[in-house]
Design a protein around this motif. Sequence first.
Motif, mmCIF file in Angstrom:
data_model
loop_
_atom_site.group_PDB
_atom_site.id
_atom_site.type_symbol
_atom_site.label_atom_id
_atom_site.label_comp_id
_atom_site.label_asym_id
_atom_site.label_seq_id
_atom_site.Cartn_x
_atom_site.Cartn_y
_atom_site.Cartn_z
ATOM 1 N N ASN A 1 -8.130 7.389 0.965
ATOM 2 C CA ASN A 1 -8.606 7.164 2.843
ATOM 3 C C ASN A 1 -8.253 8.674 3.250
ATOM 4 O O ASN A 1 -7.087 9.336 2.390
ATOM 5 N N ALA B 1 -15.945 5.257 6.111
ATOM 6 C CA ALA B 1 -15.572 4.815 5.875
ATOM 7 C C ALA B 1 -14.266 5.079 4.666
ATOM 8 O O ALA B 1 -13.258 4.454 5.277
ATOM 9 N N PHE B 2 -14.340 6.402 4.307
ATOM 10 C CA PHE B 2 -13.199 7.159 4.337
ATOM 11 C C PHE B 2 -11.677 7.542 5.295
ATOM 12 O O PHE B 2 -10.864 7.202 5.032
ATOM 13 N N ASN C 1 -14.362 2.544 0.246
ATOM 14 C CA ASN C 1 -15.557 3.673 -0.771
ATOM 15 C C ASN C 1 -14.871 4.419 -2.114
ATOM 16 O O ASN C 1 -13.858 4.296 -2.699
ATOM 17 N N ASP D 1 -20.306 8.576 2.512
ATOM 18 C CA ASP D 1 -18.561 7.494 2.868
ATOM 19 C C ASP D 1 -18.134 7.894 2.834
ATOM 20 O O ASP D 1 -16.870 7.442 3.721
#
Length: 276
Positions: A234, A213-214, A220, A210
């Motif tokens: 994030n 995406a993070f 995520n 992930d």
Amino acid sequence: MLCNWVERWTKKVLCAGSESFIGVNYGQVADNLPPPAATAKLLQSTAIGKVRLYGTDPAIIQALANTGIGIVIGAANGDIPGLASDPNFAKTWVNTNVVPYYPASNIILVTVGNEVITSNDTGLVNQMLPAIQNVQGALEAASLGGKVKVSTVHSMAVLRDSEPPSAGRFHPEYDTVLQGLLSFNNATGSPFTINPYPYFAYRSDPGRADNLAFCLFQPNAGRVDPNTNLKYMNMFDAQVSTIILAVRMVFDIVFSVSLIYHFLSNKSNFKMKDKC
């Protein structure tokens, strides 16, 4: 989506009276750039409220006049020796790059150097705070003290530890210079500014689950800090939180209620892990 000549502003400001805003870096190292007037018009059509310039381009500063957009201008690393050694040089710099444009152009911050501490130039590092102080003195002489702030911009590389965020610590060899800078920030109400680039965090660990995406603010699973039980959604929020905690280890700063509220409410993308 903004054109590639306007980068996303990755600077985060930590100071009393912190507020939420959207800002951009105005990069000029590119081809076919639109004229400053067109840029200013585009910015006014968006929710962007602040712009960081890496220098002091007068055409851009003038184009942003009467827009209400907050402008950050920068003295180059190469200016630091002169600013540090000669208060008159600092006065000339301010009288050339700030006084003619303010207040029509809403200059809010002068950054003295960029990522100086991690440049490995000991002389420049030692001259940075005197340079900042002389620029502050020049602004006060021009009756702009308190209206235009002064600081410098740091790299995330000033951190020794960054994961989880609660473990955030600066490299010990930077503590002395950071204490001086933070004392200045605290005394003048100027921001402690950083360049938190999530991309570099991704590049250092691309195979992590992930991670892309993070780092890209995409959906995520999030990451929980085991020491605080905060769940980060994030990389940007995680990086900023790390810096806040690292600063507090060096200098006892009482952060504003608004900043704390930002991080512990739905205004931010990280929150307390559900207790169930």
